[in-house]
Design an enzyme around this catalytic site. Structure first.
Site, short mmCIF file in Angstrom:
data_model
loop_
_atom_site.label_atom_id
_atom_site.label_comp_id
_atom_site.label_asym_id
_atom_site.label_seq_id
_atom_site.Cartn_x
_atom_site.Cartn_y
_atom_site.Cartn_z
N HIS A 97 26.17 -15.42 -40.01
CA HIS A 97 27.30 -14.88 -39.24
C HIS A 97 28.20 -16.02 -38.80
O HIS A 97 27.71 -16.97 -38.14
CB HIS A 97 26.80 -14.09 -38.02
CG HIS A 97 26.00 -12.88 -38.38
ND1 HIS A 97 24.67 -12.96 -38.73
CD2 HIS A 97 26.35 -11.56 -38.47
CE1 HIS A 97 24.22 -11.74 -39.01
NE2 HIS A 97 25.22 -10.87 -38.85
N ASP A 116 29.00 -12.70 -42.11
CA ASP A 116 29.41 -11.39 -41.61
C ASP A 116 30.08 -11.47 -40.23
O ASP A 116 29.92 -12.45 -39.49
CB ASP A 116 28.19 -10.47 -41.48
CG ASP A 116 27.69 -9.99 -42.83
OD1 ASP A 116 28.16 -10.51 -43.85
OD2 ASP A 116 26.80 -9.12 -42.84
N ASP A 117 30.81 -10.38 -39.93
CA ASP A 117 31.30 -10.04 -38.59
C ASP A 117 32.51 -10.83 -38.11
O ASP A 117 33.01 -10.58 -37.01
CB ASP A 117 30.19 -10.17 -37.53
CG ASP A 117 29.04 -9.19 -37.76
OD1 ASP A 117 29.17 -8.34 -38.66
OD2 ASP A 117 28.02 -9.29 -37.07
N HIS A 166 32.10 -2.06 -37.60
CA HIS A 166 30.64 -2.26 -37.63
C HIS A 166 29.83 -1.04 -37.20
O HIS A 166 28.74 -1.17 -36.63
CB HIS A 166 30.24 -3.47 -36.78
CG HIS A 166 29.03 -4.19 -37.28
ND1 HIS A 166 27.74 -3.83 -36.95
CD2 HIS A 166 28.91 -5.27 -38.11
CE1 HIS A 166 26.87 -4.65 -37.53
NE2 HIS A 166 27.56 -5.54 -38.25
#
Length: 378
Positions: free
Chosen positions: A331, A188-189, A243
């Protein structure tokens, strides 16, 4: 008898003779007039009969033409042309032109039907495209009803064929991974300008494909990295634009957050993924109703963001909780998380796990991904 008397008698005889001649001439003229009138009348009747007979022939030909348009069989078309051949050149030409146009319509509709039948048989995209083109070429009012019918049939066939293909693909996917322990890495991210390229090399060196849930804002900042993720065989999906916690937003804001990133990322990868990951795993029914996408969370959270520079803990959290059908959350913006990936891959491969993308996992376990549904792994 005197001379005067004889003169009167002579004049009387001449008068009678003149009257007789005049009568004869008059009668003759009358008879001639009657004869001429009778002929004219006769000729008129003949002409009217001829015109009536021709009109009947023309009407018969026009009725045949109408029947041919109503039921364009070869017999009806040939009969129309046969009847038209008996008409004058102008009327004949008009009917022949009408039949020529009809034949063109019939040929167009036949080609469309043949193309549709070919698509039903082959189920290929090329034949679908051809059938669609042939049907769309039916533009006249005469072809309108047939076009509507064929358009409906084509749409119905495509739905059925696509379902059959999806079922076959799902069955093949299940067979491909039968009796195998499957696990999916998800990140993620990102992308991160340094960490993500490093991770991509690690994945490639270990022949592992992963799933990246990228932020739209990061994708916009580093579009080439997103393209590299996809080019290496990984899949890339939306993690929203920046987000935000979706349940704190209005319905319209949620939709914008999800789809702005989804559309932009797909424009870079060409993958057209059908799922996204909500930030923090947070969603509600309003969230799910905003798009035709599924939501994908996870079944193993490494909590890597908590353990700054503690790679061994990240490896432990992933490996110790591993199980068939798991989706691991990490992440790719944290260097210590990226450093944990080689060890996670090596240890799980040693335990007999096969690494797959999220969509491959869900196809193998569920048969596919459904819009509006939430998947967390197993």
């Amino acid at each position: 008898m005197g001379q005067g008397s004889r003169s009167r008698q002579s004049r009387s005889k001449k008068h009678k003779k003149s009257t007789f001649v005049f009568s004869i001439v008059t009668i003759g003229l009358v008879l001639i007039g009657v004869g001429v009138g009778a002929k004219l009348y006769h000729d008129k009747q003949v002409e009217e009969a001829r015109v009536a007979a021709y009109q009947k022939e023309k009407d018969t030909a026009l009725k045949a033409q109408a029947l041919a348009y109503e039921s364009p069989t070869t017999a009806n078309i040939d009969n129309t042309l046969k009847l038209a051949a008996q008409l004058n050149s102008e009327d004949k030409a008009q009917i022949i032109e009408k039949i020529k146009t009809l034949k063109k319509y019939v040929d167009n509709m036949t080609q469309a039907k043949v193309a549709l039948a070919a698509y039903k048989k082959s189920t290929t995209d090329a034949d679908y495209k051809l059938a669609n083109e042939k049907i769309n070429a039916l533009t006249s009012s005469y072809e309108k009803n047939e076009k509507t019918t064929l358009t409906t049939q084509l749409a119905t066939s495509k739905i059925e064929i696509d379902k059959a293909k999806a079922a076959a693909a799902a069955a093949a996917e299940k067979a491909k991974y039968a009796n195998k322990k499957l696990i999916a890495l998800s990140f993620d991210d990102g992308p991160g300008p340094v960490t993500t390229p490093k991770l991509l090399k690690i994945l490639a060196d270990n022949d592992v494909k992963a799933t990246f849930f990228a932020l739209g804002s990061q994708a916009q900042a580093y579009p080439d990295i997103i393209k590299s993720e996809a080019a290496n065989g990984n899949e890339v999906a939306s993690h929203t634009w920046d987000h935000k916690n979706l349940v704190t937003l209005t319905a319209a804001q949620q939709k914008e957050e999800i789809l702005s990133a989804h559309d932009y990322i797909n424009s870079l990868t060409g993958q057209n993924t059908n799922f996204f990951r909500p930030p923090y795993g947070s969603y509600n029914q309003t969230t799910l109703a905003q798009t035709n996408l599924a939501a994908v969370d996870w079944s193993i959270d490494t909590n890597d963001w908590k353990y700054v520079n503690n790679t061994p803990i990240v490896v432990q959290n992933a490996v110790n909780s591993a199980h068939d059908g798991a989706i691991i959350l990490m992440h790719d913006i944290h260097s210590w998380s990226v450093d944990a990936v080689p060890q996670i891959i090596q240890q799980l491969k040693a335990e007999g796990y096969t690494f797959v993308t999220v969509s491959e996992l869900l196809k193998a376990k569920e048969g596919g991904i459904e819009a509006g549904k939430v998947y967390t792994g197993y």
